[in-house]
Design an enzyme around this catalytic site. Structure first.
Site, PDB file in Angstrom:
ATOM      1  N   ASP A  56     110.900  42.843  49.245  1.00 13.52           N
ATOM      2  CA  ASP A  56     110.453  41.828  50.208  1.00 13.52           C
ATOM      3  C   ASP A  56     111.416  41.754  51.389  1.00 13.52           C
ATOM      4  OD1 ASP A  56     108.276  40.922  48.847  1.00 13.52           O
ATOM      5  OD2 ASP A  56     109.016  38.893  48.516  1.00 13.52           O
TER       6      ASP A  56
ATOM      7  N   PHE B   1     116.856  45.723  53.620  1.00 14.19           N
ATOM      8  CA  PHE B   1     118.276  45.422  53.383  1.00 14.19           C
ATOM      9  C   PHE B   1     119.043  45.046  54.643  1.00 14.19           C
ATOM     10  CE2 PHE B   1     117.127  48.106  49.714  1.00 14.19           C
ATOM     11  CZ  PHE B   1     117.533  47.286  48.687  1.00 14.19           C
TER      12      PHE B   1
ATOM     13  N   HIS C 226     119.342  48.141  40.975  1.00 14.62           N
ATOM     14  CA  HIS C 226     119.315  47.456  42.269  1.00 14.62           C
ATOM     15  C   HIS C 226     120.729  47.004  42.652  1.00 14.62           C
ATOM     16  CE1 HIS C 226     118.205  44.498  45.348  1.00 14.62           C
ATOM     17  NE2 HIS C 226     117.047  45.141  45.417  1.00 14.62           N
TER      18      HIS C 226
END
Length: 218
Positions: A65, A78, A187
Site C-alpha cells: 500500500d 517505500f 519484509h
C-alpha cells in the site's frame, strides 16, 4: 479510456485500461478522492511509471500500500516526499544497503534517484484512504499491477525482482526464474525478522553487471 500515464506504459497497458474492472476501479477512486482524503495526490498515482519508463526498467521493488500518513506517499513504493521523516521499513532498507555496500544512510527518503536509474518502485495498490491502511485493496488495483508485472516478466529479460514479504512473493510467484533474477526476503518492516543480511542490493548489481546492464547507485 484516456489514462494519464507515461507514454511507453500507456502503450503497453492500453488493453488493460479498456477492461471492465479498470473502469470500475477508476469510478471508485474518483469517488474516494471526492469524499475523503486519499493518498497520494491524484497527479502522483502513476508516479512510479513517470519516473521509470518500460524500456528503462531493470529492477522492480514491490510494495503493498502507499503510506497513509499526511505528506508521505508520492507514488513510489517505500519512498517518501522530501523533508518527511524516514519510515521504519525504509530505514531498515537503508541500513541493509549500508551493511551490504558501505553506502551511508541518506538524510532523504525520496527514492526518485533510484527510479531515474531504472528501478520501478511499484505498490500493489496505488491509492489509500488517509489513516486507513488497506482501504483500497481488492478494488482492482491488484489486477492492474499484476498486469504490469506480467508485461515486464514476459516482454523483458534479465530484470531483477525484489520481493520482500509473503504478499510480494505470492504476487510474483509466476515470474520465470530462468529468465529473470528473483530475490526474496522477509519484509523490511521492524515487525518482521530476517531482512537484515539479505544482501539483495549487491546481488542485484552483480546480476545486472553480468548481463551488461548498468548497475544501480543505491
Amino acid at each position: 479510456m484516456d489514462v494519464k500515464i507515461e507514454a511507453s506504459w500507456k502503450t503497453k497497458l492500453a488493453d488493460e485500461f479498456e477492461k471492465p474492472y479498470f473502469q470500475q476501479l477508476v469510478a471508485f477512486v474518483k469517488e474516494e478522492y471526492q469524499k475523503y482524503t486519499v493518498y497520494p495526490a491524484g497527479n502522483k498515482i502513476f508516479n512510479a511509471f513517470e519516473h521509470c519508463p518500460f524500456d528503462q526498467a531493470s529492477v522492480v521493488i514491490l510494495g503493498q500500500d502507499p503510506y497513509h500518513g499526511a505528506g508521505q506517499a508520492h507514488g513510489l513504493s517505500f519512498s517518501v516526499n522530501e523533508g518527511v521523516a524516514i519510515p521504519p521499513s525504509l530505514r531498515n532498507i537503508f541500513k541493509e544497503i549500508k551493511e551490504d555496500l558501505g553506502i551511508d544512510i541518506p538524510k532523504s527518503g525520496n527514492l526518485e534517484r533510484w527510479a531515474a536509474q531504472g528501478v520501478l518502485l511499484l505498490n500493489a495498490t496505488l491509492t489509500v484512504r488517509a489513516d486507513q491502511a488497506g482501504s483500497h485493496q481488492r478494488k482492482g488495483w491488484e489486477e492492474f499491477t499484476d498486469a504490469v508485472i506480467h508485461r515486464l516478466a514476459e516482454e523483458k529479460e534479465n530484470v531483477v525482482f525484489m520481493l520482500w514479504g509473503k504478499y510480494a512473493q505470492e504476487k510474483g510467484k509466476f515470474i520465470d526464474r530462468d529468465k529473470h533474477c528473483v530475490l526474496e526476503a522477509p519484509h523490511p518492516s521492524p515487525l518482521a525478522r530476517g531482512f537484515n543480511g539479505c544482501k539483495h542490493f549487491s546481488q542485484a548489481n552483480a546480476y545486472l553487471a553480468l548481463h551488461q546492464k548498468p548497475v544501480i547507485h543505491w
